[in-house]
Motif scaffolding. Structure first.
Motif, PDB file in Angstrom:
ATOM      1  N   MET A   1       0.679  -1.232   0.126  1.00  9.69           N
ATOM      2  CA  MET A   1      -0.070  -0.033  -0.018  1.00  9.69           C
ATOM      3  C   MET A   1       0.808   1.387  -0.064  1.00  9.69           C
ATOM      4  O   MET A   1       0.387   2.592  -0.807  1.00  9.69           O
ATOM      5  N   PRO A   2       1.768   1.436   0.888  1.00 10.07           N
ATOM      6  CA  PRO A   2       2.748   2.604   0.827  1.00 10.07           C
ATOM      7  C   PRO A   2       3.445   2.525  -0.502  1.00 10.07           C
ATOM      8  O   PRO A   2       3.485   3.900  -1.050  1.00 10.07           O
ATOM      9  N   ARG A   3       3.867   1.646  -1.128  1.00  8.92           N
ATOM     10  CA  ARG A   3       4.361   1.624  -2.384  1.00  8.92           C
ATOM     11  C   ARG A   3       3.482   2.322  -3.404  1.00  8.92           C
ATOM     12  O   ARG A   3       4.036   3.058  -4.215  1.00  8.92           O
ATOM     13  N   LEU A   4       2.247   1.650  -3.460  1.00 11.44           N
ATOM     14  CA  LEU A   4       1.330   2.285  -4.604  1.00 11.44           C
ATOM     15  C   LEU A   4       1.048   3.430  -4.343  1.00 11.44           C
ATOM     16  O   LEU A   4       0.937   4.256  -5.360  1.00 11.44           O
ATOM     17  N   TYR A   5       0.574   4.080  -3.022  1.00 12.27           N
ATOM     18  CA  TYR A   5       0.332   5.518  -3.109  1.00 12.27           C
ATOM     19  C   TYR A   5       1.457   6.336  -3.482  1.00 12.27           C
ATOM     20  O   TYR A   5       1.327   7.619  -3.947  1.00 12.27           O
ATOM     21  N   ARG A   6       3.027   5.919  -3.036  1.00 16.72           N
ATOM     22  CA  ARG A   6       3.842   7.018  -3.451  1.00 16.72           C
ATOM     23  C   ARG A   6       4.128   6.923  -4.800  1.00 16.72           C
ATOM     24  O   ARG A   6       4.216   8.141  -5.508  1.00 16.72           O
ATOM     25  N   ALA A   7       3.794   5.739  -5.655  1.00 16.71           N
ATOM     26  CA  ALA A   7       3.770   5.908  -7.093  1.00 16.71           C
ATOM     27  C   ALA A   7       2.573   6.589  -7.630  1.00 16.71           C
ATOM     28  O   ALA A   7       2.920   7.348  -8.598  1.00 16.71           O
ATOM     29  N   TYR A   8       1.646   6.433  -7.211  1.00 15.45           N
ATOM     30  CA  TYR A   8       0.413   6.968  -7.860  1.00 15.45           C
ATOM     31  C   TYR A   8       0.496   8.615  -7.446  1.00 15.45           C
ATOM     32  O   TYR A   8       0.308   9.265  -8.611  1.00 15.45           O
ATOM     33  N   ARG A   9       1.043   9.054  -6.442  1.00 18.29           N
ATOM     34  CA  ARG A   9       1.069  10.485  -5.924  1.00 18.29           C
ATOM     35  C   ARG A   9       2.026  10.991  -7.157  1.00 18.29           C
ATOM     36  O   ARG A   9       1.790  12.124  -7.740  1.00 18.29           O
ATOM     37  N   ARG A  10       3.021  10.368  -7.468  1.00 21.57           N
ATOM     38  CA  ARG A  10       4.246  10.706  -8.189  1.00 21.57           C
ATOM     39  C   ARG A  10       3.649  10.976  -9.709  1.00 21.57           C
ATOM     40  O   ARG A  10       3.942  11.926 -10.366  1.00 21.57           O
ATOM     41  N   PHE A  11       2.913   9.932 -10.088  1.00 17.41           N
ATOM     42  CA  PHE A  11       2.298  10.146 -11.441  1.00 17.41           C
ATOM     43  C   PHE A  11       1.419  11.073 -11.663  1.00 17.41           C
ATOM     44  O   PHE A  11       1.647  11.912 -12.861  1.00 17.41           O
ATOM     45  N   ILE A  12       0.662  11.258 -10.612  1.00 26.82           N
ATOM     46  CA  ILE A  12      -0.380  12.455 -10.807  1.00 26.82           C
ATOM     47  C   ILE A  12       0.485  13.884 -10.800  1.00 26.82           C
ATOM     48  O   ILE A  12      -0.005  14.703 -11.710  1.00 26.82           O
ATOM     49  N   ALA A  13       1.500  13.945  -9.953  1.00 31.99           N
ATOM     50  CA  ALA A  13       2.151  15.148  -9.972  1.00 31.99           C
ATOM     51  C   ALA A  13       2.788  15.433 -11.054  1.00 31.99           C
ATOM     52  O   ALA A  13       2.861  16.592 -11.476  1.00 31.99           O
ATOM     53  N   MET A  14       3.325  14.536 -11.870  1.00 34.71           N
ATOM     54  CA  MET A  14       4.007  14.634 -13.077  1.00 34.71           C
ATOM     55  C   MET A  14       2.954  15.054 -14.218  1.00 34.71           C
ATOM     56  O   MET A  14       3.384  15.798 -14.855  1.00 34.71           O
ATOM     57  N   THR A  15       1.611  14.375 -14.057  1.00 41.03           N
ATOM     58  CA  THR A  15       0.855  15.223 -15.140  1.00 41.03           C
ATOM     59  C   THR A  15       0.506  16.624 -15.050  1.00 41.03           C
ATOM     60  O   THR A  15       0.031  17.304 -15.859  1.00 41.03           O
ATOM     61  N   ARG A  16       0.967  17.180 -14.019  1.00 39.38           N
ATOM     62  CA  ARG A  16       0.694  18.562 -13.477  1.00 39.38           C
ATOM     63  C   ARG A  16       1.860  19.374 -13.999  1.00 39.38           C
ATOM     64  O   ARG A  16       1.875  20.806 -13.918  1.00 39.38           O
TER      65      ARG A  16
END
Length: 387
Positions: free
Chosen positions: A314-329
């Motif tokens: 779960m922490p690994r998924l959240y870190r990766a997901y947040r990073r991807f969303i941040a990159m789209t911005r």
């Protein structure tokens, strides 16, 4: 010179190099080409791909032979190059196969030939904020197959195009979409109207801003192409925003390989529910093809269910997901442009994420129509036009 492979399929194949010799070995026939290349072909492979009318139906060009009906230890009595330059194989059971050299070279599976084929496969052209947007004229696409092919190649390789000069009568979108193939219907209809309405069954039908997303990630197969056609756009706001999901994924692979791997491996459930339907799909955000290349992005935060991963993941998924969303911005990836009446977007929905700024319906009307065409139909149409 182009050569035809008997009844193998509907295409012709360039004669890149002539066959010069054929040698029968214990389990294969090894051929030599005039340019020095050597290609081995196993006996079973040759027999399996025999293009004669007994093995391939001449009307459909589809195979009727099943290899299990041929002896597993079948070997040739002889192999030779005939006067037309074809490889002729006489089999011990009396069957005879004749292989066109252009077809044989196009399907050779020695290391050099396979690498050569892979190098010529279409490659995605990654882009960011500096993209020179490919723009096409509606009437040219409707009248000229050469112009149509150039448009479809841009959709395939770049994943985002604009068409101008489109009639603004409702339903006009259907005509240009059908220049590719039939339209994929969804629970939103064949053509869907993107307008603000009180009883909205999707955030797209409100005046809210929509974050970057792909459409219908809730489906096992997301639509391949999406069309958005502007009929009226008098409201303030509502600019279209795009990012190349493949470019972001590749940047993530370089800059944070652990996050990239997590988004390739850990599935996320997307849900699309209204009063009459409930669609759900569990899949990773980044999909890779057989060669490890990014082939699909599945993303819509407003359609995402709660993460369901192990305690360790779960922490690994959240870190990766947040990073991807941040990159789209990030500004390096984003392209923003207002769509005017008579213009349409056509983009790869499984690659190019799209968004919309909020708009004010009190300042004027805004009416878009959209539809979907599957990516398979795009690729098929390109091959037929090239043929």
């Amino acid at each position: 010179m182009n050569t035809a492979a008997a009844f193998a399929d509907f295409r012709t194949y360039p004669l890149i190099s002539a066959l010069t010799a054929a040698h029968t070995l214990a389990d294969r026939i090894q051929v030599q080409w005039a340019d020095g290349r050597v290609s081995p072909f196993h006996h079973q492979w040759l027999r399996d791909n025999c293009p004669c009318p007994q093995c391939v139906y001449t009307v459909t060009r589809e195979q009727v032979l099943e290899i299990v009906d041929v002896a597993e230890n079948l070997i040739p009595d002889s192999a030779r190059i005939d006067a037309d330059g074809c490889l002729c194989v006489d089999w011990q059971d009396g069957h005879r196969s004749r292989f066109d050299p252009g077809w044989l070279r196009a399907h050779a599976y020695d290391d050099e030939s396979r690498a050569e084929r892979r190098a010529t496969k279409p490659k995605s052209k990654l882009w960011g904020t500096q993209l020179k947007l490919p723009v096409f004229d509606y009437q040219a696409l409707m009248d000229d197959n050469d112009a149509l092919l150039q448009w479809l190649l841009a959709v395939r390789d770049i994943g985002l195009t604009q068409v101008r000069g489109v009639p603004t009568e409702p339903g006009s979108l259907k005509l240009i979409a059908q220049r590719i193939s039939f339209i994929r219907e969804s629970n939103f209809g064949v053509l869907f109207n993107v307008q603000s309405k009180a009883d909205a069954d999707s955030n797209a039908y409100t005046a809210f801003n929509l974050p970057l997303h792909s459409d219908l990630p809730t489906r096992e197969l997301q639509p391949g192409l999406q069309f958005l056609h502007c009929l009226v756009n008098d409201a303030d706001g509502g600019e279209s925003i795009f990012v190349d999901g493949f470019a972001i994924a590749e940047a993530l692979r370089r800059e944070d390989p652990e996050a990239f791997q997590a988004l390739c491996e850990i599935p996320v459930e997307f849900r699309n529910k209204d009063r009459h339907s409930d669609y759900r799909c569990l899949a990773p955000i980044i999909a890779l093809d057989a060669f490890g290349q990014v082939s699909e992005i599945r993303m819509a935060n407003f359609l995402r269910g709660p993460f369901d991963a192990s305690v360790e993941q779960m922490p690994r998924l959240y870190r990766a997901y947040r990073r991807f969303i941040a990159m789209t911005r990030e500004g390096r990836f984003r392209l923003m442009q207002r769509l005017n009446p008579g213009e349409l977007w056509c983009f790869d929905n499984r690659r190019t994420l799209h968004a919309r700024n909020a708009f004010d319906p009190a300042t004027g009307a805004r009416h878009f129509q959209g539809c979907y065409v599957d990516r398979d139909e795009l690729l098929s149409r390109i091959l037929v036009l090239q043929r």
